[in-house]
Structure formats: C-alpha cells, structure tokens
Design a protein around this motif. Structure first.
Motif, PDB file in Angstrom:
ATOM      1  N   ALA A 242       0.925  -1.295   0.083  1.00 47.65           N
ATOM      2  CA  ALA A 242      -0.051  -0.133  -0.172  1.00 47.65           C
ATOM      3  C   ALA A 242       0.943   1.336  -0.009  1.00 47.65           C
ATOM      4  CB  ALA A 242      -0.818  -0.130   1.432  1.00 47.65           C
ATOM      5  N   SER A 243       2.023   1.221   0.696  1.00 43.40           N
ATOM      6  CA  SER A 243       2.820   2.624   0.717  1.00 43.40           C
ATOM      7  C   SER A 243       3.341   2.526  -0.674  1.00 43.40           C
ATOM      8  CB  SER A 243       4.073   2.401   1.959  1.00 43.40           C
ATOM      9  OG  SER A 243       3.356   2.218   3.185  1.00 43.40           O
ATOM     10  N   GLY A 244       3.892   1.632  -1.347  1.00 41.26           N
ATOM     11  CA  GLY A 244       4.463   1.468  -2.400  1.00 41.26           C
ATOM     12  C   GLY A 244       3.689   1.943  -3.616  1.00 41.26           C
ATOM     13  N   PHE A 284       5.605  -0.125 -10.882  1.00 37.98           N
ATOM     14  CA  PHE A 284       5.565  -0.401  -9.391  1.00 37.98           C
ATOM     15  C   PHE A 284       5.373  -2.221  -9.077  1.00 37.98           C
ATOM     16  CE2 PHE A 284       1.998  -1.051  -6.126  1.00 37.98           C
ATOM     17  CZ  PHE A 284       2.772  -1.209  -5.095  1.00 37.98           C
ATOM     18  N   ILE A 285       6.127  -2.651  -8.455  1.00 39.92           N
ATOM     19  CA  ILE A 285       6.097  -4.172  -8.176  1.00 39.92           C
ATOM     20  C   ILE A 285       6.157  -4.371  -6.490  1.00 39.92           C
ATOM     21  CG2 ILE A 285       6.859  -6.507  -8.412  1.00 39.92           C
ATOM     22  CD1 ILE A 285       5.449  -5.375 -10.924  1.00 39.92           C
ATOM     23  N   TRP A 286       5.432  -5.384  -6.121  1.00 35.37           N
ATOM     24  CA  TRP A 286       5.402  -5.864  -4.776  1.00 35.37           C
ATOM     25  C   TRP A 286       6.118  -7.207  -4.971  1.00 35.37           C
ATOM     26  CZ3 TRP A 286       6.002  -5.041   0.226  1.00 35.37           C
ATOM     27  CH2 TRP A 286       5.692  -6.157   1.082  1.00 35.37           C
ATOM     28  N   GLY A 287       7.212  -7.376  -4.451  1.00 31.96           N
ATOM     29  CA  GLY A 287       8.043  -8.543  -4.613  1.00 31.96           C
ATOM     30  C   GLY A 287       9.138  -8.659  -3.637  1.00 31.96           C
ATOM     31  N   THR A 318       1.377  -1.803 -12.710  1.00 35.25           N
ATOM     32  CA  THR A 318       1.860  -2.895 -11.941  1.00 35.25           C
ATOM     33  C   THR A 318       1.483  -4.247 -12.555  1.00 35.25           C
ATOM     34  OG1 THR A 318       1.921  -3.690  -9.776  1.00 35.25           O
ATOM     35  CG2 THR A 318      -0.144  -3.169 -10.438  1.00 35.25           C
ATOM     36  N   ASP A 319       1.814  -5.324 -11.830  1.00 31.95           N
ATOM     37  CA  ASP A 319       1.490  -6.631 -12.477  1.00 31.95           C
ATOM     38  C   ASP A 319       0.288  -7.249 -11.547  1.00 31.95           C
ATOM     39  OD1 ASP A 319       2.656  -7.164  -9.871  1.00 31.95           O
ATOM     40  OD2 ASP A 319       3.826  -8.825 -10.944  1.00 31.95           O
ATOM     41  N   ARG A 320      -0.035  -8.453 -12.079  1.00 30.51           N
ATOM     42  CA  ARG A 320      -1.204  -9.375 -11.386  1.00 30.51           C
ATOM     43  C   ARG A 320      -0.900  -9.643  -9.967  1.00 30.51           C
ATOM     44  NH1 ARG A 320      -3.509 -13.621 -15.675  1.00 30.51           N
ATOM     45  NH2 ARG A 320      -5.237 -12.352 -16.349  1.00 30.51           N
ATOM     46  N   VAL A 321       0.304  -9.981  -9.570  1.00 29.98           N
ATOM     47  CA  VAL A 321       0.627 -10.250  -8.278  1.00 29.98           C
ATOM     48  C   VAL A 321       0.408  -9.118  -7.343  1.00 29.98           C
ATOM     49  CG1 VAL A 321       2.427 -11.081  -6.604  1.00 29.98           C
ATOM     50  CG2 VAL A 321       2.129 -12.213  -9.020  1.00 29.98           C
ATOM     51  N   THR A 322       0.725  -8.056  -7.785  1.00 30.44           N
ATOM     52  CA  THR A 322       0.816  -6.716  -6.991  1.00 30.44           C
ATOM     53  C   THR A 322      -0.550  -6.171  -6.794  1.00 30.44           C
ATOM     54  OG1 THR A 322       3.230  -6.140  -7.663  1.00 30.44           O
ATOM     55  CG2 THR A 322       1.901  -4.343  -6.875  1.00 30.44           C
ATOM     56  N   ALA A 325      -2.380  -8.217  -4.145  1.00 27.79           N
ATOM     57  CA  ALA A 325      -1.991  -7.682  -2.811  1.00 27.79           C
ATOM     58  C   ALA A 325      -2.793  -6.405  -2.419  1.00 27.79           C
ATOM     59  CB  ALA A 325      -0.462  -7.614  -2.889  1.00 27.79           C
ATOM     60  N   LEU A 326      -3.085  -5.831  -3.493  1.00 31.44           N
ATOM     61  CA  LEU A 326      -3.921  -4.233  -3.384  1.00 31.44           C
ATOM     62  C   LEU A 326      -5.481  -4.509  -3.320  1.00 31.44           C
ATOM     63  CD1 LEU A 326      -1.779  -2.217  -5.252  1.00 31.44           C
ATOM     64  CD2 LEU A 326      -1.570  -2.212  -2.823  1.00 31.44           C
ATOM     65  N   ALA A 327      -5.838  -5.636  -4.011  1.00 32.53           N
ATOM     66  CA  ALA A 327      -7.452  -5.623  -4.460  1.00 32.53           C
ATOM     67  C   ALA A 327      -8.354  -5.493  -3.295  1.00 32.53           C
ATOM     68  CB  ALA A 327      -7.421  -7.256  -5.077  1.00 32.53           C
TER      69      ALA A 327
END
Length: 358
Positions: A242-244, A284-287, A318-322, A325-327
C-alpha cells in the motif's frame, strides 16, 4: 567586485595546504609503513584500505599520511581485532564510505560553487577559488550535519529491522528466495533528452535538482525511500504494498503536470519547461529483493523498470501479483490491460493502478 570577506585567494596552493592542515589533522608525518606498525597490520592492508576508500597513496616510505589518517586505519583494524568482523566485511564497509563520501563531497562543493557564482556574479573559475577560500570554515558545519544525518539514518534502519522481527522464523518461506519483501518502483521522466536539449549548465543543473527534490519529497511523504536517482529516473522502495502504491501514484500526480509553453519559441519553450515539473511514467511491483551496496536487485526491480518503460505519461503500471495484494484496499482501482511482451521477461499482463475517492 567586492566580496563579503576580503578577496579571492592570491595563492591557491597555499590555501590547499591550509585546508589540508585544518581537515586532516596536521601535517603529513606518517608513511604507510608507520601506519602498518602502529595498527599492527600488514602494509598490504594499509594500502588496500586506502585504495578501497578511492584515494591515492604514495610510496610506502614517504610521509604521506596525517594523524587523522593514522586514526582511521587504527579504527579499521579495530573492527577486525576488537569487534570480530571479517576483513572482507571491513573492506565492504570501507568501500561504501569511499563511494558515498566521494559523491557527497563533490555534490556539496558543486552546490557551494553554484551559490558563490550566483550570489556574487562570478565566473565558474572565480567561484571555485572563493569556495576554496571558505572551505575550512564551512567544513565543520557540513561535518556536523553529516554525522547527525548518518545517525538518523542508522536509527531509521534499526526501526525498520525491528518492525520486521516478527517475520523471522515464520513457516512458509520459500527456500532460496530473495530475503526482503518490498515494494519497488521506477519513475522515469518523459522525453528527458528533448526537454534538456540546449540548456546551459546552470539551467540543466536546476532542472535535474528540481526533479530530484520533488521526487524525494513525494517518496518520503508517502512512506517510501529513494534508493537512487539516475538523472531522469528515480528508484524507490517501500515496506508494504500500500505504501508503494501511494508513492507510485504520488509521483505520477505530482510530477505529471505539463506547463503551457505552446506560445514560446523553441529555445524558450524548452527552458520554460525545464523550470517546471515534468511528467513521468511509473512502474511499481510488490515482490522480493536483495539489498546490497546501497542498491536493490532482483526480478521485481527489472519488472518495475520494464513496466515504467511502457506506461503512459502520468500513469502507473503494476502486475497481477501486486494487484492481488492491493485488491482489498478501497483506496486503489486496478484495471487489467492487454498482455505485453517485455524484453527479457516474456509475456506480462500489465495492470493500471489509479486512486479512488475512498
């Protein structure tokens, strides 16, 4: 031209000698052999220490080093002898100091040169001579600010590590996975070459500084950290998805407004644009990432950079994985876009990230 403190130095060489005496703790009285004997280490370690700092060293028998140089070598030896650090670790820490302090010193001195040139209407050479004349007086203030900033940064890292302690030892970690779960993103300035073509050194410097300052302000305010800036791009990280996302959207918004320069001449239009903000593309990516050498590495970093390359100006991809995580967060809207082939990464389904009114 009248200056607030006398005139420019008549003899720069003698001024340099005075600066060295003030900054380095006296005259050059020690050879490399002296430093090695004093610290109880080998000559090769002393020379390696100096090379790792990125500084030249003289003949091993020449009196090239000062008392403060000797104290620095003593402290490096103590890290191994008294604190049990591996010599390779000390070399890494020393290299970090050399790399960072070299860039920091140059950055600050160039800023002082610009200040002197602007305030006193000096040419570049005269401004540099005036900085040389003032450096011994300014150095203690700059040094105190450096130490304070460094301690603050160490405290901030300790705080982040403390917040992550709860993750240690939890089951489910993938063996061999990169160690840090982080949001990582790139904001890349649109048409940097076109916007800066024809700018002089002062205007170009101002343009880049405005971009970097604005980007850092947005990243910090949204809870992220700038890893590095690369002229026309900024790489950032944050500790949660969320911060990202807030950082990414903040950059796209704050740096996404064009100035109206349509009625300006070509040269004037470029200069006017350089004085304003300029749009960016954001990926932007969460990983998971590896943090080393003051930088971050890993597939997530590469993917964020590639997504920034294909994003529309002032938009975030962003991508599907990120996105997953934000959905559940009502502050964000996520829209899947057609699949794209990204160089070195294969087929990726980009997801456009935007803010809601929630």
């Amino acid at each position: 031209m009248n200056y607030p403190r006398g005139v420019l130095p008549d003899d720069p060489a003698s001024t340099v000698e005075e600066i060295e005496a003030a900054l380095l703790g006296g005259d050059r009285a020690y050879s490399a052999h002296d430093l090695a004997r004093r610290a109880g280490i080998g000559l090769d370690v002393v020379q390696g220490f100096w090379s790792t700092l990125g500084l030249p060293h003289g003949d091993p028998d020449d009196p090239f080093y000062t008392e403060r140089d000797a104290e620095a070598v003593d402290r490096a030896a103590a890290l191994v002898r008294d604190h049990g650090l591996d010599l390779r670790t000390v070399i890494t820490v020393t290299r970090a100091l050399g790399h960072t302090s070299d860039r920091l010193a140059l950055w600050q001195v160039e800023a002082l040169v610009e200040d002197m040139a602007s305030r006193y209407e000096l040419d570049d050479a005269s401004a540099r001579l005036l900085v040389l004349d003032r450096l011994a007086d300014l150095a203690p203030v700059l040094e105190a600010q450096l130490v304070h900033s460094y301690r603050r940064q160490l405290a901030a890292i300790a705080g982040r590590y403390g917040a992550e302690f709860g993750e240690i030892g939890r089951p489910g970690g993938e063996p061999g996975a990169l160690p840090l779960a982080r949001a990582v993103g790139f904001a890349d300035m649109v048409s940097f070459t076109r916007r800066t073509a024809g700018l002089g050194s002062t205007d170009l410097s101002s343009f880049v500084q405005r971009f970097e300052a604005a980007a850092r302000d947005v990243v910090t305010a949204a809870g992220g950290r700038v890893v590095k800036t690369i002229g026309d791009a900024v790489l950032f990280v944050a500790d949660d998805a969320a911060s990202g996302a807030r950082v990414a959207l903040g950059l796209a918004d704050a740096l996404g407004r064009e100035l109206d320069v349509g009625s300006a001449t070509a040269a004037g239009g470029i200069a006017e644009g350089a004085r304003g903000v300029t749009p960016v593309r954001v990926g932007f990516i969460w990983g998971r990432v590896l943090s080393r050498f003051g930088d971050v590495f890993g597939p997530s970093v590469n993917l964020a950079a590639r997504l920034a390359d294909i994003a529309e100006p002032s938009h975030v991809l962003t991508d599907r994985v990120t996105a997953a995580a934000l959905a559940a967060d009502p502050r964000f809207a996520l829209t899947e876009l057609p699949a794209r082939e990204l160089q070195g990464l294969g087929t990726v389904i980009p997801v456009e990230l935007s803010a809601t009114d929630a």
